[in-house]
Design a protein around this motif. Sequence first.
Motif, PDB file in Angstrom:
ATOM      1  N   UNK A 191      -1.316  -1.902   3.979  1.00 10.68           N
ATOM      2  CA  UNK A 191      -0.910  -2.331   5.315  1.00 10.68           C
ATOM      3  C   UNK A 191      -0.491  -3.791   5.305  1.00 10.68           C
ATOM      4  N   UNK A 192       0.410  -4.089   6.214  1.00  9.40           N
ATOM      5  CA  UNK A 192       0.882  -5.468   6.393  1.00  9.40           C
ATOM      6  C   UNK A 192       1.067  -5.709   7.885  1.00  9.40           C
ATOM      7  N   UNK A 221     -10.282  -2.313   8.832  1.00 10.17           N
ATOM      8  CA  UNK A 221     -11.463  -1.455   9.027  1.00 10.17           C
ATOM      9  C   UNK A 221     -11.438  -0.715  10.353  1.00 10.17           C
ATOM     10  N   UNK A 222     -11.022  -1.389  11.430  1.00  8.48           N
ATOM     11  CA  UNK A 222     -11.113  -0.759  12.747  1.00  8.48           C
ATOM     12  C   UNK A 222     -10.071   0.341  12.960  1.00  8.48           C
ATOM     13  N   UNK A 223      -9.081   0.437  12.057  1.00 13.55           N
ATOM     14  CA  UNK A 223      -8.088   1.496  12.156  1.00 13.55           C
ATOM     15  C   UNK A 223      -8.473   2.754  11.389  1.00 13.55           C
ATOM     16  N   UNK A 224      -9.431   2.625  10.489  1.00 12.52           N
ATOM     17  CA  UNK A 224      -9.767   3.736   9.595  1.00 12.52           C
ATOM     18  C   UNK A 224     -10.170   5.010  10.350  1.00 12.52           C
ATOM     19  N   UNK A 225     -11.075   4.946  11.342  1.00 14.16           N
ATOM     20  CA  UNK A 225     -11.472   6.196  12.022  1.00 14.16           C
ATOM     21  C   UNK A 225     -10.307   6.943  12.663  1.00 14.16           C
ATOM     22  N   UNK A 226      -9.401   6.233  13.344  1.00 15.35           N
ATOM     23  CA  UNK A 226      -8.272   6.892  13.994  1.00 15.35           C
ATOM     24  C   UNK A 226      -7.307   7.474  12.966  1.00 15.35           C
ATOM     25  N   UNK A 236      -7.544   7.521   3.617  1.00  9.50           N
ATOM     26  CA  UNK A 236      -7.484   6.268   4.378  1.00  9.50           C
ATOM     27  C   UNK A 236      -8.763   5.492   4.118  1.00  9.50           C
ATOM     28  N   UNK A 237      -8.618   4.251   3.697  1.00  9.42           N
ATOM     29  CA  UNK A 237      -9.795   3.447   3.340  1.00  9.42           C
ATOM     30  C   UNK A 237      -9.599   1.999   3.759  1.00  9.42           C
ATOM     31  N   UNK A 238     -10.694   1.259   3.787  1.00  9.17           N
ATOM     32  CA  UNK A 238     -10.664  -0.149   4.190  1.00  9.17           C
ATOM     33  C   UNK A 238      -9.969  -0.982   3.117  1.00  9.17           C
ATOM     34  N   UNK A 239      -9.109  -1.886   3.569  1.00  5.65           N
ATOM     35  CA  UNK A 239      -8.393  -2.757   2.639  1.00  5.65           C
ATOM     36  C   UNK A 239      -9.357  -3.648   1.862  1.00  5.65           C
ATOM     37  N   UNK A 240      -9.104  -3.767   0.558  1.00  4.82           N
ATOM     38  CA  UNK A 240      -9.883  -4.655  -0.299  1.00  4.82           C
ATOM     39  C   UNK A 240      -8.933  -5.305  -1.299  1.00  4.82           C
TER      40      UNK A 240
END
Length: 454
Positions: A191-192, A221-226, A236-240
């Motif tokens: 994502x960017x 992180x807050x977009x992951x559930x949707x 879909x996973x949290x950016x690291x």
Amino acid sequence: NMGLTLHDQGKMNEGLISFNKAISLNPNYAEAYCNMGLTLKSLGKLDDSISAFNKSILINPNNSEAYNNMAVVLKTQGNIDEAIKAFEKAILLNPNYVEAYRNLGVAYNDIGMLEKAIKVFNKAITLKPDNAENHMNLSFTLLCNGRLEEGLDEYEWRWKTKKFLPEQRNFNQPMWDGKKIIKNKRLLIWSEQGIGDIINWSYYLPFISLKTNYCILECNKKLVPLLQRSFPNIEVKIENRNFDNSRTDFDFHLPMGSLNKFFFHELLKNKIKPFLSPDPKRVKFWRKRLKSIGKRPYVGISWKSSNITAERQHNYAPISDWTPLLKLHNVTFVNLQYTDFEYDLNKIRNDIGANIHNFDDLDHFNNILDVASLCAALDFVVSIQSSVPLISAGVGTSTKLASWQHSSWNNILHNPIGPKIKKFEKKIMEPWSKVFHLIAEDILKNKEIGIIYE
């Protein structure tokens, strides 16, 4: 020089003292007046800034930099015609002034003279072919002019601009070029930009997933559930970003904004359906909550971004200009603003006499899945350009977008994607209230729901 250094350190008032001292020692110091104008602009003292630039020009009529800087301030004030004359004067004095060409192109874009803007940006690129900012400005104007393929090609220059360069990812794996067959390869989409951009561009994820058997999307992180709910075939996973140069879990990568370049034809040729999947239990919950606060229609509103600068101001309407909409009776208005809304809600109540209901237990900023569920429960959403209409459009809610016609955001990259979108556009010199009159009339046309207009 001390004044400039203090300006760069953010010590604007101390910088002004230094400029004044320089001028007291040399009253004909044109450059000091010009630098003072820049500092006054940074302080928001626009009239004083223009006065300083005029003094610089009076001393040195050939000061192209003063004309260019003054024009930037005039444009910020909305004096576009005067700004264009000043940019043109700067170019007349210095035909190789790349920055003045770029600024002139932006001014032409702002008044809808897109062909002229394209010509000016191309001139700037001719003078300095590797200047990424010029390519980016050309990109937006081409996109606004409907020249999508050219515009999206130019948009790839974003990674060489000062804004985007620090956001680049440093992987050992190559970036996908849109041509190589990746059916049996693993693709990472990263994502960017902002939350709204990620949500909007997620429309293309089903098309890219057809190209590969395994696709990963990394995002906030807050977009992951949707997005997990919406795209079950994609991981879909949290950016690291901590281990970019040592990762081995993918074969190719792609920044999310580049999905537009490879799949915009799919947007144009397909009938658009809702592509975001809110939680049906929470949608049912919010419908019940809405019934407890009033009668239909339920209209969610969002009126500003969390990032408003002088340059961005044209994209946002003062809350007072929302009056034609907020004066509708027998409408239950719901707050979808996600930051700094308490003062405005009180102002709307006191000045307009409208009540905008806010659900205090909803975390508008962080709980994106629940915001999407609330949007799905609403009848309409009315918003300026922010993440809110991108969410409401994505879940399929009827979305009315109040948009500045000549905004650089008014294009395929940033306009909401969804089956029920209607844009109401304001020209640069028109009042926003006209747009909200039209939106109110449009809602009134819904004959199934009785509405009284005062």
